[in-house]
Design a protein around this motif. Structure first.
Motif, PDB file in Angstrom:
ATOM      1  N   GLY A  85       2.201  14.417   5.922  1.00  0.00           N
ATOM      2  CA  GLY A  85       2.054  13.649   4.689  1.00  0.00           C
ATOM      3  C   GLY A  85       2.968  12.182   4.926  1.00  0.00           C
ATOM      4  O   GLY A  85       4.190  12.500   5.437  1.00  0.00           O
ATOM      5  N   ILE A  86       2.376  11.020   4.477  1.00  0.00           N
ATOM      6  CA  ILE A  86       3.293  10.136   4.579  1.00  0.00           C
ATOM      7  C   ILE A  86       3.209   9.441   3.413  1.00  0.00           C
ATOM      8  O   ILE A  86       2.111   9.659   2.247  1.00  0.00           O
ATOM      9  N   THR A  87       3.959   8.135   2.791  1.00  0.00           N
ATOM     10  CA  THR A  87       3.694   7.439   1.537  1.00  0.00           C
ATOM     11  C   THR A  87       4.217   6.000   1.923  1.00  0.00           C
ATOM     12  O   THR A  87       4.724   5.743   2.887  1.00  0.00           O
ATOM     13  N   ARG A  88       3.479   5.138   1.273  1.00  0.00           N
ATOM     14  CA  ARG A  88       3.947   3.651   1.365  1.00  0.00           C
ATOM     15  C   ARG A  88       3.872   3.213  -0.139  1.00  0.00           C
ATOM     16  O   ARG A  88       3.015   3.506  -1.088  1.00  0.00           O
ATOM     17  N   LEU A  89       4.915   2.700  -0.605  1.00  0.00           N
ATOM     18  CA  LEU A  89       5.247   2.230  -1.840  1.00  0.00           C
ATOM     19  C   LEU A  89       5.003   0.666  -2.107  1.00  0.00           C
ATOM     20  O   LEU A  89       5.213  -0.295  -0.990  1.00  0.00           O
ATOM     21  N   GLY A  90       4.221   0.297  -3.375  1.00  0.00           N
ATOM     22  CA  GLY A  90       3.944  -1.171  -3.337  1.00  0.00           C
ATOM     23  C   GLY A  90       3.151  -1.296  -4.817  1.00  0.00           C
ATOM     24  O   GLY A  90       2.710  -0.194  -5.430  1.00  0.00           O
ATOM     25  N   SER A  91       3.201  -2.270  -5.427  1.00  0.00           N
ATOM     26  CA  SER A  91       2.360  -2.667  -6.425  1.00  0.00           C
ATOM     27  C   SER A  91       0.838  -2.701  -6.317  1.00  0.00           C
ATOM     28  O   SER A  91       0.618  -3.111  -5.407  1.00  0.00           O
ATOM     29  N   PHE A  92       0.083  -2.320  -7.160  1.00  0.00           N
ATOM     30  CA  PHE A  92      -1.356  -2.161  -6.923  1.00  0.00           C
ATOM     31  C   PHE A  92      -1.508  -3.851  -6.686  1.00  0.00           C
ATOM     32  O   PHE A  92      -2.538  -3.929  -5.593  1.00  0.00           O
ATOM     33  N   LEU A  93      -1.068  -4.845  -7.249  1.00  0.00           N
ATOM     34  CA  LEU A  93      -1.712  -6.029  -7.134  1.00  0.00           C
ATOM     35  C   LEU A  93      -1.293  -6.823  -5.773  1.00  0.00           C
ATOM     36  O   LEU A  93      -2.093  -7.568  -5.224  1.00  0.00           O
ATOM     37  N   GLU A  94      -0.294  -5.947  -5.145  1.00  0.00           N
ATOM     38  CA  GLU A  94       0.103  -6.723  -3.967  1.00  0.00           C
ATOM     39  C   GLU A  94       0.084  -5.553  -2.719  1.00  0.00           C
ATOM     40  O   GLU A  94       0.199  -5.938  -1.519  1.00  0.00           O
TER      41      GLU A  94
END
Length: 244
Positions: A85-94
């Motif tokens: 598994g991996i993850t990427r973080l960031g706001s929905f709009l961006e």
């Protein structure tokens, strides 16, 4: 409760680090011939040096065609843990489509791809088997800046249920383990800031995040005959958070 896997062959994805590494090591300890998949050679080398008898395999599960060829060459698999598994973080709009696709490729599509290959072998041999998918409480809860991760784990839960429905007649059990924050390197990346971890901990009645051992013990139980009637379930490890 003693669990043993003598005569069984197990495959763990994402076995180079964190949860997957801990699961692979424990499977060896419990007698399973264990194949550890990782996309990082250095992690496989250190795991091989640490655990006698483990079978390291270099494989990027996001490369679907290569993965199928590799897994088909490994021979019979009785126990499968889809952990990569991996993850990427960031706001929905961006949030970018590239990051969204990267997370789904590893966290969701690879589970489908890997499980399909392994389950076909289980069906052909007729001896049944057990598959455990590592999901998350994020599959049912919205987490800020986790649009791709939450989506990917919701899909894993759906895959788990459909697999359990269709494969039950072949004596193949399929379950997921859904922990809240488990303190690995990936979790530290997302939750090391006390401003984020503090409010999350405040929602957990037991007041702590999940330990690696908590996940490992649950996975081993689900893989074993001790859970012979358990399939299509999502085992939540959250210190009571879902009770609130």
């Amino acid at each position: 409760m003693e669990i043993q896997f003598q005569g069984k062959r197990a495959l763990v994805t994402g076995a180079g680090k964190g949860i997957g590494r801990a699961i692979a090591k424990k499977l060896v300890e419990c007698g399973a011939e264990t194949i550890a998949l990782s996309r990082t050679q250095a992690d496989l080398d250190s795991l091989k040096a640490e655990v006698k008898g483990i079978i390291p395999v270099l494989c990027d599960v996001a490369d679907f065609d290569a993965t199928r060829k590799i897994v088909q060459s490994l021979g019979p698999i009785h126990l499968l843990v889809n952990n990569a598994g991996i993850t990427r973080l960031g706001s929905f709009l961006e949030f970018s489509m590239k990051d969204f696709e990267d997370v789904l490729n590893v966290n969701t599509k690879a589970v489908f791809n890997m499980s399909q290959v392994v389950a076909k072998g289980m069906v052909e041999r007729g001896g049944g088997g057990s598959i455990v998918n590592i999901s998350s409480v994020a599959s049912t809860r919205a987490l800020d800046e986790h649009i791709a991760y939450c989506t990917s784990k919701s899909a894993v839960d759906s895959i788990t249920r459909v697999m359990a429905l269709e494969l039950g007649k072949h004596k193949i059990r399929v379950n997921s383990v859904n922990p809240t924050v488990t303190w690995t390197d990936m979790a530290a990346f997302a939750w090391s800031d006390p401003a984020k971890s503090g409010p999350m901990l405040a929602k957990i009645p037991m007041g702590k995040f999940v330990e690696l051992e908590d996940v490992v013990n649950t996975v081993l139980f689900l893989l074993s005959d001790k859970s012979a009637i358990t399939t299509g379930q999502h085992i939540i490890l959250d210190g009571g958070m879902s009770a609130c």
